[in-house]
Design an enzyme around this catalytic site. Sequence first.
Site, PDB file in Angstrom:
ATOM      1  N   HIS A  56      17.765  63.339  43.874  1.00 22.78           N
ATOM      2  CA  HIS A  56      16.936  64.538  43.705  1.00 22.78           C
ATOM      3  C   HIS A  56      17.801  65.798  43.627  1.00 22.78           C
ATOM      4  CE1 HIS A  56      13.834  67.467  45.457  1.00 22.78           C
ATOM      5  NE2 HIS A  56      13.412  67.150  44.252  1.00 22.78           N
TER       6      HIS A  56
ATOM      7  N   HIS B 110      15.883  75.293  40.396  1.00 21.67           N
ATOM      8  CA  HIS B 110      14.536  74.922  40.836  1.00 21.67           C
ATOM      9  C   HIS B 110      13.597  76.121  40.961  1.00 21.67           C
ATOM     10  CE1 HIS B 110      11.350  73.951  43.751  1.00 21.67           C
ATOM     11  NE2 HIS B 110      11.392  72.740  43.213  1.00 21.67           N
TER      12      HIS B 110
END
Length: 231
Positions: free
Chosen positions: A10, A52
């Site tokens: 991730h 992100h």
Amino acid sequence: MLQLPKVIGHRGAMAYAPENTLESFREAAKHGATWVEIDVKLTADGVPIVMHDPSLKRTMGIDRLVADMRAAELPAAVPTFEQAIACFGELGLGCNVEIKPCDGREEETARVTVATLRKHWPSSLPAPLLSSFKDASLAAAKQAAPEFARALLIGELKDDWHGRAATLAAAGINTNGKQLTAPRAIEVKKAGYALSAYTINDPEVARMLVAMGVDCIITDAPDLILAGLGR
Ligand code: G3P
Ligand code: MG
């Protein structure tokens, strides 16, 4: 059916290095990952970068929005999507490219992402998987570059998941593993989709999800989950 590895790192391997950086991708490979997940959005001047949040504050300590910054103004630690792809080529990593648009740039971000993949994705690597929480981004990706497999990201699967996935001709469902129930997992698998669960860092939970039919675990710590799954 879409073929995915059992484990995807991730944002690289964010348990071991700052998320979504080249260092994080190297750590992911060192810790056994064969694929990583990254988040792609556009700068003010339309350059796809790996980041992100809408702002650089949390990860880079700079209180500015990505959508307001030109690529040349970004700190060196923030990779462009092109730099990330070159790094994957060196490391032999596959990638789940999450299209994470700034508000209002859903279609544009998808179009630039797939154009970049077409130009730079190494043929030696497995084909990338696109994913997004935004139906508009996946629809734009489907229209511009149908050859790239798509997964619909859904936090908690509700009754409408199948209709949305079918409209987008998605090959996979990526969902929050902590909210996934066994009946939903069975439903997704019966319908023929690849099923991925994020963000799972507990090997016991990973084993339970795999027993429910989950194909792929997205995790901050690929080595822990690989060990937990006996890989
Ligand atoms: O793609 C899986 C996961 O990354 C989705 O959530 O917020 O970490 O991008 P987020
Ligand atoms: Mg993500």
